[in-house]
Design a protein around this motif. Structure first.
Motif, PDB file in Angstrom:
ATOM      1  N   THR A   1       0.831  -1.212   0.000  1.00 10.28           N
ATOM      2  CA  THR A   1       0.000   0.000   0.000  1.00 10.28           C
ATOM      3  C   THR A   1       0.858   1.251   0.000  1.00 10.28           C
ATOM      4  OG1 THR A   1      -1.690  -1.180   1.272  1.00 10.28           O
ATOM      5  CG2 THR A   1      -1.865   1.221   1.178  1.00 10.28           C
ATOM      6  N   ASP A   2       1.866   1.288   0.877  1.00  6.40           N
ATOM      7  CA  ASP A   2       2.725   2.477   0.961  1.00  6.40           C
ATOM      8  C   ASP A   2       3.475   2.713  -0.337  1.00  6.40           C
ATOM      9  OD1 ASP A   2       1.902   2.959   3.528  1.00  6.40           O
ATOM     10  OD2 ASP A   2       3.653   2.042   4.488  1.00  6.40           O
TER      11      ASP A   2
ATOM     12  N   ALA B   1       5.362  -6.027  -7.632  1.00  2.01           N
ATOM     13  CA  ALA B   1       3.907  -6.167  -7.658  1.00  2.01           C
ATOM     14  C   ALA B   1       3.234  -4.830  -7.376  1.00  2.01           C
ATOM     15  CB  ALA B   1       3.467  -7.227  -6.652  1.00  2.01           C
ATOM     16  N   ALA B   2       3.739  -4.100  -6.381  1.00  3.73           N
ATOM     17  CA  ALA B   2       3.171  -2.796  -6.035  1.00  3.73           C
ATOM     18  C   ALA B   2       3.336  -1.810  -7.191  1.00  3.73           C
ATOM     19  CB  ALA B   2       3.840  -2.264  -4.771  1.00  3.73           C
ATOM     20  N   HIS B   3       4.512  -1.802  -7.819  1.00  5.13           N
ATOM     21  CA  HIS B   3       4.736  -0.912  -8.966  1.00  5.13           C
ATOM     22  C   HIS B   3       3.788  -1.250 -10.115  1.00  5.13           C
ATOM     23  CE1 HIS B   3       8.079   0.911  -7.022  1.00  5.13           C
ATOM     24  NE2 HIS B   3       8.935  -0.060  -7.236  1.00  5.13           N
ATOM     25  N   LYS B   4       3.525  -2.541 -10.315  1.00  3.23           N
ATOM     26  CA  LYS B   4       2.620  -2.961 -11.391  1.00  3.23           C
ATOM     27  C   LYS B   4       1.207  -2.449 -11.137  1.00  3.23           C
ATOM     28  CE  LYS B   4       1.299  -7.030 -14.091  1.00  3.23           C
ATOM     29  NZ  LYS B   4       1.498  -8.500 -14.274  1.00  3.23           N
ATOM     30  N   ILE B   5       0.782  -2.466  -9.880  1.00  2.54           N
ATOM     31  CA  ILE B   5      -0.547  -1.950  -9.538  1.00  2.54           C
ATOM     32  C   ILE B   5      -0.601  -0.444  -9.765  1.00  2.54           C
ATOM     33  CG2 ILE B   5      -2.147  -1.558  -7.615  1.00  2.54           C
ATOM     34  CD1 ILE B   5      -1.241  -4.326  -6.538  1.00  2.54           C
TER      35      ILE B   5
ATOM     36  N   ASP C   1       4.274   5.883  -5.197  1.00  2.50           N
ATOM     37  CA  ASP C   1       4.371   5.959  -6.659  1.00  2.50           C
ATOM     38  C   ASP C   1       3.417   7.010  -7.216  1.00  2.50           C
ATOM     39  OD1 ASP C   1       6.314   4.029  -6.827  1.00  2.50           O
ATOM     40  OD2 ASP C   1       4.978   2.416  -7.505  1.00  2.50           O
ATOM     41  N   LEU C   2       2.173   6.973  -6.769  1.00  3.74           N
ATOM     42  CA  LEU C   2       1.177   7.903  -7.288  1.00  3.74           C
ATOM     43  C   LEU C   2       1.513   9.343  -6.915  1.00  3.74           C
ATOM     44  CD1 LEU C   2      -2.121   5.909  -6.645  1.00  3.74           C
ATOM     45  CD2 LEU C   2      -0.779   6.052  -8.749  1.00  3.74           C
ATOM     46  N   ALA C   3       2.034   9.550  -5.702  1.00  6.77           N
ATOM     47  CA  ALA C   3       2.436  10.901  -5.296  1.00  6.77           C
ATOM     48  C   ALA C   3       3.585  11.402  -6.161  1.00  6.77           C
ATOM     49  CB  ALA C   3       2.821  10.913  -3.823  1.00  6.77           C
ATOM     50  N   ARG C   4       4.538  10.529  -6.477  1.00 11.63           N
ATOM     51  CA  ARG C   4       5.687  10.931  -7.281  1.00 11.63           C
ATOM     52  C   ARG C   4       5.310  11.212  -8.731  1.00 11.63           C
ATOM     53  NH1 ARG C   4       7.996   6.704  -5.034  1.00 11.63           N
ATOM     54  NH2 ARG C   4       8.000   5.601  -7.013  1.00 11.63           N
ATOM     55  N   SER C   5       4.190  10.665  -9.182  1.00 13.78           N
ATOM     56  CA  SER C   5       3.793  10.874 -10.576  1.00 13.78           C
ATOM     57  C   SER C   5       3.501  12.340 -10.869  1.00 13.78           C
ATOM     58  CB  SER C   5       2.550  10.036 -10.899  1.00 13.78           C
ATOM     59  OG  SER C   5       1.381  10.610 -10.315  1.00 13.78           O
TER      60      SER C   5
ATOM     61  N   LYS D   1      29.388   6.747  -6.241  1.00 10.07           N
ATOM     62  CA  LYS D   1      30.777   6.942  -5.838  1.00 10.07           C
ATOM     63  C   LYS D   1      30.818   7.097  -4.321  1.00 10.07           C
ATOM     64  CE  LYS D   1      34.874   9.809  -6.728  1.00 10.07           C
ATOM     65  NZ  LYS D   1      35.143  10.298  -5.361  1.00 10.07           N
ATOM     66  N   GLU D   2      31.457   6.157  -3.662  1.00 17.24           N
ATOM     67  CA  GLU D   2      31.572   6.160  -2.203  1.00 17.24           C
ATOM     68  C   GLU D   2      33.056   6.182  -1.845  1.00 17.24           C
ATOM     69  OE1 GLU D   2      27.737   3.552  -0.894  1.00 17.24           O
ATOM     70  OE2 GLU D   2      29.311   2.535  -2.007  1.00 17.24           O
ATOM     71  N   GLY D   3      33.489   7.316  -1.315  1.00 23.27           N
ATOM     72  CA  GLY D   3      34.916   7.454  -1.068  1.00 23.27           C
ATOM     73  C   GLY D   3      35.656   7.446  -2.383  1.00 23.27           C
ATOM     74  N   LYS D   4      36.418   6.401  -2.610  1.00 17.65           N
ATOM     75  CA  LYS D   4      37.167   6.272  -3.858  1.00 17.65           C
ATOM     76  C   LYS D   4      36.788   5.011  -4.617  1.00 17.65           C
ATOM     77  CE  LYS D   4      41.118   8.912  -2.151  1.00 17.65           C
ATOM     78  NZ  LYS D   4      42.583   8.898  -1.884  1.00 17.65           N
ATOM     79  N   ARG D   5      35.583   4.548  -4.402  1.00 23.95           N
ATOM     80  CA  ARG D   5      35.127   3.342  -5.092  1.00 23.95           C
ATOM     81  C   ARG D   5      33.839   3.627  -5.866  1.00 23.95           C
ATOM     82  NH1 ARG D   5      37.516  -1.189  -5.009  1.00 23.95           N
ATOM     83  NH2 ARG D   5      36.499  -3.033  -5.841  1.00 23.95           N
ATOM     84  N   TYR D   6      33.651   2.910  -6.976  1.00 24.85           N
ATOM     85  CA  TYR D   6      32.513   3.133  -7.850  1.00 24.85           C
ATOM     86  C   TYR D   6      31.673   1.867  -7.961  1.00 24.85           C
ATOM     87  CZ  TYR D   6      35.297   7.135  -9.430  1.00 24.85           C
ATOM     88  OH  TYR D   6      36.034   8.288  -9.478  1.00 24.85           O
ATOM     89  N   ARG D   7      30.352   2.061  -7.966  1.00 26.63           N
ATOM     90  CA  ARG D   7      29.437   0.941  -8.185  1.00 26.63           C
ATOM     91  C   ARG D   7      28.426   1.314  -9.253  1.00 26.63           C
ATOM     92  NH1 ARG D   7      25.933  -0.360  -4.180  1.00 26.63           N
ATOM     93  NH2 ARG D   7      26.326   1.452  -2.858  1.00 26.63           N
ATOM     94  N   LEU D   8      28.325   0.477 -10.282  1.00 22.78           N
ATOM     95  CA  LEU D   8      27.229   0.588 -11.229  1.00 22.78           C
ATOM     96  C   LEU D   8      26.075  -0.214 -10.659  1.00 22.78           C
ATOM     97  CD1 LEU D   8      26.058   1.369 -14.035  1.00 22.78           C
ATOM     98  CD2 LEU D   8      26.979  -0.798 -14.878  1.00 22.78           C
ATOM     99  N   VAL D   9      24.931   0.442 -10.452  1.00 23.22           N
ATOM    100  CA  VAL D   9      23.807  -0.228  -9.814  1.00 23.22           C
ATOM    101  C   VAL D   9      22.561  -0.132 -10.682  1.00 23.22           C
ATOM    102  CG1 VAL D   9      24.748   0.258  -7.514  1.00 23.22           C
ATOM    103  CG2 VAL D   9      23.036   1.806  -8.499  1.00 23.22           C
ATOM    104  N   ILE D  10      21.637  -1.043 -10.411  1.00 26.49           N
ATOM    105  CA  ILE D  10      20.315  -1.057 -11.028  1.00 26.49           C
ATOM    106  C   ILE D  10      19.309  -0.918  -9.893  1.00 26.49           C
ATOM    107  CG2 ILE D  10      18.724  -2.313 -12.521  1.00 26.49           C
ATOM    108  CD1 ILE D  10      21.414  -1.649 -13.836  1.00 26.49           C
ATOM    109  N   SER D  11      18.294  -0.077 -10.085  1.00 25.60           N
ATOM    110  CA  SER D  11      17.283   0.100  -9.049  1.00 25.60           C
ATOM    111  C   SER D  11      15.903   0.170  -9.674  1.00 25.60           C
ATOM    112  CB  SER D  11      17.551   1.371  -8.233  1.00 25.60           C
ATOM    113  OG  SER D  11      17.139   2.520  -8.947  1.00 25.60           O
ATOM    114  N   ASP D  12      14.879   0.140  -8.812  1.00 24.55           N
ATOM    115  CA  ASP D  12      13.531   0.431  -9.274  1.00 24.55           C
ATOM    116  C   ASP D  12      13.471   1.890  -9.729  1.00 24.55           C
ATOM    117  OD1 ASP D  12      13.036  -2.107  -8.399  1.00 24.55           O
ATOM    118  OD2 ASP D  12      11.636  -1.550  -6.803  1.00 24.55           O
ATOM    119  N   ALA D  13      12.371   2.275 -10.345  1.00 24.45           N
ATOM    120  CA  ALA D  13      12.235   3.635 -10.854  1.00 24.45           C
ATOM    121  C   ALA D  13      12.217   4.678  -9.744  1.00 24.45           C
ATOM    122  CB  ALA D  13      10.972   3.757 -11.695  1.00 24.45           C
ATOM    123  N   ASP D  14      11.923   4.247  -8.514  1.00 25.01           N
ATOM    124  CA  ASP D  14      11.932   5.175  -7.383  1.00 25.01           C
ATOM    125  C   ASP D  14      13.279   5.234  -6.688  1.00 25.01           C
ATOM    126  OD1 ASP D  14      11.938   2.707  -6.185  1.00 25.01           O
ATOM    127  OD2 ASP D  14      10.047   2.973  -5.105  1.00 25.01           O
TER     128      ASP D  14
END
Length: 435
Positions: free
Chosen positions: A63-64, A148-152, A69-73, A176-189
């Motif tokens: 629910t949250d 599932a929540a994003h799909k709804i 999601d709807l608020a961010r739209s 970039k954290e300190g001197k290290r790099y991470r390529l990440v994938i996340s949800d749209a939020d």
């Protein structure tokens, strides 16, 4: 070339600066995004999203997530933010809900089907028309409840507004954290962060394949910029281009068969095309200045790119088969210094970064009318990327000396800032719709 690179935030300058400053660094624990929403539109669609019945069985609240999601739209106002639930069986009291100020009502329930497995049931009602709009029954493991929540939320957007929602799409970006790099994938939020690559050397310019299954990017792990194509499901990756000099700015063709890239193997940086398996390298520009940051048009017929052939960098367009076909046409004229072209999925708009008195600011250009407007009042915007529905532009900006991600609607009315405490977040790319 060096003078051009020093003046703008294009990939050329990214490569040069990174090559001058490569160092090792230590990693830190994963952190989640903080999201701040400002400047939403004045006329918001009032919707009541009731607490899903028996949601306490879940490790997270669907629910949250739907409400957020709807608020961010930028289109909806939640009229119910508490813990009251409403049955998803039968017909709601339309007059009562109308009196409470809701134009739409979403209700749902949770059923545990087995250990770690759940069925999420949801229904949507149009209060103004006093009718049911249907719903969804989604089977989900505990690990996929956010999806599932994003799909709804996407279904609510489609049924009420008639357009496809983008909450089930994904983002890629570099932390970039300190001197290290991470390529990440996340949800749209920005939540549900997963590592794609962790390196002591810089990673820049992630670019999604049209099917959302691969990301191309530039890695400095070999102490020089090399373009890789990374298959997200398996972690398998191939070096797409490891030519002499800089290999940079990968951009996929709409059919996913080719990429446009920038190479300096023959001296000054020029644009090439290459097959997605690394074969068939073909040079597309043959100038004596810098041509970089290629982007395919939505129909694949053209390539937009940044060039300083006229003195200062501007955006140009050429045939996807190369400049020799019909030459290059200048596209931007409103500002004296323009970089980072990005084309909207429908091909109607061009987002770019303009240097306005030393401030780097996100602009959008209507390609049919030539009208351009600033989407921000920023001073350090970079790396724009359109959402799959073309309604928002994701980009990087500075807040208190650190880079964060931000998203702004194409009309400039709604803005979100996504930040990870203690981290520098940059090089965003918004992924496509997933079938």
């Amino acid at each position: 070339m060096l003078q051009f690179a020093k003046k703008h935030f294009s990939l050329v300058v990214s490569v040069l600066v990174v090559m001058l400053s490569m160092t090792g660094m230590s990693s830190s624990a994963l952190a989640q995004m903080n999201i701040q929403i400002t400047g939403v539109g004045q006329s918001l669609y009032p919707i009541a999203v009731m607490r899903f019945k028996d949601e306490s069985k879940l490790p997270i609240s669907v629910t949250d997530i739907i409400r957020q999601d709807l608020a961010r739209s930028g289109y909806f106002k939640n009229t119910e933010n508490g813990n009251a639930s409403e049955s998803d069986e039968g017909t709601p009291n339309y007059k009562s809900w109308s009196a409470r100020g809701a134009d739409a009502l979403a209700v749902g329930s949770v059923v545990q089907t087995s250990a770690g497995q759940f069925e999420i049931r949801y229904k949507l009602f149009d209060i103004r028309k006093s009718e049911s709009l249907g719903g969804l029954n989604i089977n989900s493991s505990a690990d996929n409840l956010r999806a599932a929540a994003h799909k709804i939320a996407d279904d609510i957007i489609f049924k009420l507004l008639g357009e496809r929602g983008i909450f089930s799409t994904r983002l890629s970006y570099v932390i970039k954290e300190g001197k290290r790099y991470r390529l990440v994938i996340s949800d749209a939020d920005g939540q549900n962060i997963r590592n794609a690559m962790n390196s002591g050397e810089p990673i820049i310019s992630p670019s999604w394949s049209p099917d959302g299954k691969k990301v191309a990017y530039v890695s400095f792990e070999d102490r020089k910029p090399v373009i890789y194509v990374h298959e997200l499901a398996t972690g398998r990756r191939i070096p797409l281009s490891n030519q002499k000099g800089n290999n940079s700015a990968p951009a996929w063709s709409p059919d996913g068969k080719k990429l446009a890239i920038s190479l300096s193997k023959d001296g000054n940086t020029q644009i090439y095309s290459i097959n997605a398996d690394g074969t068939g390298l073909q040079r597309l520009t043959r100038g004596y200045t810098i041509d970089t940051e290629p982007q395919y048009s939505a129909d694949g017929r053209y390539i937009y790119f940044t060039s300083d052939r006229g003195g200062n960098p501007q955006i140009y367009r050429m045939s996807a088969e190369g400049e020799q076909v019909e030459g290059a046409k200048r596209i931007t004229f409103k500002q004296g210094f323009v970089t980072s072209p990005r084309i909207s999925p429908d091909g109607k708009y061009l987002a770019y970064i303009a240097n306005i008195g030393g401030a780097f600011r996100l602009y959008i250009l209507n390609l049919a009318t030539g009208d351009a407007q600033a989407l921000t009042d920023g001073t350090s915007d970079e790396s724009p990327s359109f959402a799959a529905n073309g309604r928002y532009v994701l980009y990087s900006m500075k807040v208190s000396g650190k880079r964060v991600l931000a998203a702004v609607s194409v009309d400039g009315n709604s803005k979100q800032v996504l930040s990870i405490p203690g981290s520098d977040v940059r090089q965003p790319s918004w992924g496509p719709f997933m079938d």
